[in-house]
Scaffold this active site. Structure first.
Site, PDB file in Angstrom:
ATOM      1  N   MET A  41     -19.743   2.777  16.679  1.00 25.12           N
ATOM      2  CA  MET A  41     -20.610   3.985  16.561  1.00 25.12           C
ATOM      3  C   MET A  41     -22.115   3.481  16.861  1.00 25.12           C
ATOM      4  SD  MET A  41     -18.983   4.973  12.642  1.00 25.12           S
ATOM      5  CE  MET A  41     -19.373   3.685  11.836  1.00 25.12           C
ATOM      6  N   ASP A  42     -22.546   3.398  17.974  1.00 22.85           N
ATOM      7  CA  ASP A  42     -23.743   2.964  18.724  1.00 22.85           C
ATOM      8  C   ASP A  42     -24.509   4.074  18.875  1.00 22.85           C
ATOM      9  OD1 ASP A  42     -25.216   1.479  19.730  1.00 22.85           O
ATOM     10  OD2 ASP A  42     -24.393   1.116  21.764  1.00 22.85           O
ATOM     11  N   GLY A  43     -26.018   3.950  18.478  1.00 19.45           N
ATOM     12  CA  GLY A  43     -26.889   4.567  18.678  1.00 19.45           C
ATOM     13  C   GLY A  43     -27.624   5.290  17.590  1.00 19.45           C
ATOM     14  N   THR A 225     -20.050   5.119  21.942  1.00 18.68           N
ATOM     15  CA  THR A 225     -21.226   6.164  22.385  1.00 18.68           C
ATOM     16  C   THR A 225     -22.326   5.211  22.936  1.00 18.68           C
ATOM     17  OG1 THR A 225     -21.927   5.798  20.001  1.00 18.68           O
ATOM     18  CG2 THR A 225     -20.426   7.902  20.852  1.00 18.68           C
ATOM     19  N   SER A 226     -23.321   6.015  23.438  1.00 19.88           N
ATOM     20  CA  SER A 226     -24.643   5.590  24.045  1.00 19.88           C
ATOM     21  C   SER A 226     -24.298   5.125  25.363  1.00 19.88           C
ATOM     22  CB  SER A 226     -25.344   4.640  23.208  1.00 19.88           C
ATOM     23  OG  SER A 226     -24.797   3.394  23.172  1.00 19.88           O
TER      24      SER A 226
END
Length: 280
Positions: A41-43, A225-226
């Site tokens: 869960m990046d960002g 993500t990201s």
């Protein structure tokens, strides 16, 4: 009156969205459905900065995105979801940020076991995986309560990697395997039975049985993500034969369509991946 109409319109769009998802997922289910999807869960922090939000609100929005992803995965028929919630390396951040995240984690963990939560609605068993003794006491106790409260749920599994890195997991598994083999040899020597050297070597199966993540099969898809394509010390051992999907959106911006594209990519490569698994 206006508020009532707004709520009715919102509910109508949510119902239409649910019908559309059901239709799309029914088509996807014609092909192979991933049994395990993992998320990096990046960002969250970049999203907060982008939206001019106060500290912590990016992670709160990210938690809502996670709840939506869980719902979509379980509607699709995916039984195992694993999320990278907090790395051991994240403890190196400022004490204020770490404390803020820990408080939010405690709040959201306690919310997971509320009667109306997604965990209870979908019959999800929750595991917290990692070196949990690194957590502060309130978060650790909340995690233990959540695992105990959901222990009888059997329809699906949510694994939350917290105070986790893959290197720590592998080291832990090797240490546990060594201790187990030493105990076996000690018992054999005490009984006078003796042991055969080759029969008591540590093998891959021994290590895998002692992984934190032994509660779930290896992932079919990892979504980060990201736009980043690094695994960042997450599921390094388990990801040899999985799809890595890296949408450019920040985690709070992820949608059902990103999940659909990831599943389509998995289905397109399914035969190839299965053949590689057989050859391994």
């Amino acid at each position: 009156m206006d508020k009532g109409r707004t709520n009715q319109a919102t509910q109508m769009f949510e119902n239409l969205g649910g019908i559309l998802r059901k239709f799309i997922f029914s088509i996807l289910s014609i092909g192979p459905v991933p049994s395990h999807i993992a998320f990096i869960m990046d960002g969250n922090r970049r999203y907060a900065k982008k939206q001019n939000l106060i500290d912590g609100d990016g992670h709160r929005t990210g938690f809502s995105a996670l709840m939506n992803m869980l719902k979509y995965c379980y509607e699709l028929g995916t039984k195992h979801v694993t999320v990278y919630a907090f790395s051991i390396d994240n403890f190196k951040r400022s004490p204020e940020e770490v404390q803020s995240i820990m408080q939010l984690m405690q709040e959201k963990i306690e919310g997971l076991i509320e009667e109306e939560s997604i965990v209870n609605r979908y019959g999800i068993r929750v595991y917290f995986l990692g070196d949990l003794k690194l957590l502060n006491k309130p978060v650790r106790l909340a995690a233990e309560r959540a695992m105990g409260a959901t222990a009888k749920n059997s329809k699906a599994v949510l694994s939350i990697c917290i105070a986790y890195t893959s290197l720590d997991e592998i080291t832990h598994a090797v240490q546990e395997s060594v201790e187990e083999k030493c105990d076996e040899i000690r018992v054999l020597n005490t009984s006078g039975a003796g042991y055969h050297h080759r029969e008591h070597l540590i093998n891959v199966t021994d290590i895998e049985e002692h992984m934190y993540t032994a509660v779930a099969p290896n992932p079919d898809i990892i979504i980060r993500t990201s736009g980043e394509t690094r695994l960042s010390n997450f599921l390094l051992w388990q990801s040899a034969f999985c799809i890595l999907y890296s949408p450019s959106v920040l985690w709070p911006e992820i949608s059902v369509w990103h999940l659909v594209w990831a599943v389509l990519d998995f289905q397109r490569n399914y035969s190839y991946l299965e053949e590689k698994k057989k050859q391994a």
